[in-house]
Design a protein around this motif. Sequence first.
Motif, short mmCIF file in Angstrom:
data_model
loop_
_atom_site.label_atom_id
_atom_site.label_comp_id
_atom_site.label_asym_id
_atom_site.label_seq_id
_atom_site.Cartn_x
_atom_site.Cartn_y
_atom_site.Cartn_z
N LEU A 66 0.82 -1.21 0.00
CA LEU A 66 0.00 0.00 0.00
C LEU A 66 0.86 1.26 0.00
O LEU A 66 0.51 2.25 -0.65
CB LEU A 66 -0.94 -0.01 1.20
N GLY A 67 1.98 1.24 0.70
CA GLY A 67 2.88 2.38 0.69
C GLY A 67 3.45 2.65 -0.69
O GLY A 67 3.56 3.80 -1.12
N ALA A 68 3.81 1.59 -1.39
CA ALA A 68 4.34 1.74 -2.75
C ALA A 68 3.25 2.26 -3.69
O ALA A 68 3.53 3.09 -4.56
CB ALA A 68 4.90 0.41 -3.24
N LEU A 69 2.04 1.77 -3.51
CA LEU A 69 0.94 2.25 -4.36
C LEU A 69 0.63 3.71 -4.07
O LEU A 69 0.34 4.49 -4.99
CB LEU A 69 -0.30 1.38 -4.16
N LEU A 70 0.69 4.10 -2.81
CA LEU A 70 0.47 5.50 -2.45
C LEU A 70 1.55 6.39 -3.07
O LEU A 70 1.25 7.49 -3.56
CB LEU A 70 0.45 5.65 -0.93
N PHE A 71 2.78 5.92 -3.06
CA PHE A 71 3.86 6.66 -3.71
C PHE A 71 3.59 6.81 -5.20
O PHE A 71 3.80 7.87 -5.78
CB PHE A 71 5.20 5.96 -3.48
N ALA A 72 3.11 5.73 -5.84
CA ALA A 72 2.82 5.77 -7.28
C ALA A 72 1.72 6.78 -7.59
O ALA A 72 1.81 7.53 -8.57
CB ALA A 72 2.44 4.38 -7.78
N VAL A 73 0.69 6.82 -6.77
CA VAL A 73 -0.39 7.78 -7.00
C VAL A 73 0.10 9.20 -6.77
O VAL A 73 -0.22 10.11 -7.54
CB VAL A 73 -1.59 7.45 -6.08
#
Length: 132
Positions: free
Chosen positions: A20-27
Motif C-alpha cells: 500500500l505504501g508503494a501504491l500511495l507513492f505511485a499515486v
Amino acid sequence: MTTQQLPSRLVFRTPATAVLGALLFAVGAIPFAFAAPWLFVVYVLPIAAIVLVLRLRTTADAAGLVARTAFGRHELAWTDIRALRVSERSWVRAVLDDDREQVLPTVRARHLPALALISGGRLADTSPPPRD
C-alpha cells in the motif's frame, strides 16, 4: 497438562500491507511523472518496492532454510549451517560450513528463538531465560 504444538514451517516476510505504501507513492507521483516525457521512470521505484515486498522471504522447516532473495533462491540444510550471525542492524546471516555467509531476508534477531525451535535443536537458542 497442555502440550505445545510446533508449526511445520515458519515464513519470515515483509507484511503485504507494505504494498500500500508503494501504491500511495505511485499515486502521489502522477503529477511529477507527467511533467516531462522521461519522468515516467519514477514508476520504477514503486514497482521495485512491490516486487521486493512480494519476493523477499525466508522459510524455515525441519529440513532447513530457504532464502528467497530479489534474484535467487538459496536452500540451506540445517547440517550446512554452522552458526547465525547478527549484524549491527540486527539482520541475520547464516554462516555456512565453508565460511560463506548467506543473507536471510526479513529475519531479525528477535526471530532467533523461533529458528532455534523449528531447527529441532540444531541451532542453540541464545536468548536470555524469562524472568519469574
